[in-house]
Enzyme design. Sequence first.
Site, PDB file in Angstrom:
ATOM      1  N   SER A 137       0.775  -1.060   0.178  1.00  0.00           N
ATOM      2  CA  SER A 137       0.091  -0.065   0.258  1.00  0.00           C
ATOM      3  C   SER A 137       1.194   1.141  -0.083  1.00  0.00           C
ATOM      4  O   SER A 137       1.310   1.690  -0.469  1.00  0.00           O
ATOM      5  CB  SER A 137      -1.073  -0.150   1.154  1.00  0.00           C
ATOM      6  OG  SER A 137      -2.287   0.728   1.115  1.00  0.00           O
ATOM      7  N   HIS A 184      -7.898  -5.217  -2.713  1.00  0.00           N
ATOM      8  CA  HIS A 184      -6.832  -4.486  -1.331  1.00  0.00           C
ATOM      9  C   HIS A 184      -5.375  -5.525  -0.921  1.00  0.00           C
ATOM     10  O   HIS A 184      -4.488  -5.330  -0.892  1.00  0.00           O
ATOM     11  CB  HIS A 184      -6.911  -3.154  -0.811  1.00  0.00           C
ATOM     12  CG  HIS A 184      -5.678  -2.949  -0.314  1.00  0.00           C
ATOM     13  ND1 HIS A 184      -4.675  -2.011  -0.991  1.00  0.00           N
ATOM     14  CD2 HIS A 184      -5.774  -1.803   0.609  1.00  0.00           C
ATOM     15  CE1 HIS A 184      -4.007  -1.905   0.052  1.00  0.00           C
ATOM     16  NE2 HIS A 184      -4.301  -1.364   0.804  1.00  0.00           N
TER      17      HIS A 184
END
Length: 256
Positions: A121, A234
């Site tokens: 991320s 994600h």
Amino acid sequence: MIRLEEIREFHFAANLNLVTYRSQGYKVKGYLATPKGAGPFPLLLYCRGGLRNIGMTKLAWIAHFVSRGFVVFAPFYRGNRGGEGREDFGGDDRHDVMDALSWLKQLPFIDPARIHLFGFSRGAIPALYTAMKFPEICSVAVWGGVSDLNLTYEERVDLRRMLRRVVGGPPWKNGKAYARRSPVFDIKTLECPVLIIHGKQDQLVGVAHAHRLAEALRQAGKRYQLWIDEQQGHLFNVAQQAVEMDRMLTWMQMQE
């Protein structure tokens, strides 16, 4: 000043220590996990995502990396878990990774010729910038990674207030500060191969980040691979995450 405190409740085949060290004058903390044995071992710097307690370093991931024979260092970034200073979302807190690497390379159980970086991320930002600074790094892998903070501002309405506070206004008023946190604009200085992993269904860091980074690397003539999972978001589901992590670690070892 480096201080280690052993964490005994880590029930994997590794030694785990809480480390306190200095970065730009601040006391910063992180985890150092070491496989059993004499070494020397390859080093994997794990750059977490999130902000403060959101997306904090995952011990299960550290355990997975150590099980493959890596020493793992995972900084919490400044201002977290008793550390001094204030987290800077890819700005000055990237030095928390760079400054750690400077002393990690001196440890006798680490092989300085086998150093890898992993950024998840927003951790992709310090991972990539650290790889740019240290030409001896073998590889860098970014997973669901932020590559252009301008794009983050566009797609994450819920983060805009934080970004304006931390970065100093919106992109159209402080473009240089956003560019400074956007590896796509500096990638020409990177020498090691890059692995880009991204879920196409990612709603937190859009897959456009992966494509922008890949295009920047292609234009700069850099070595890279792009792995897009059509079904994942994600955070991949547990089974696919384990498969992809093993693929990633195998890829890293092939770059040594």
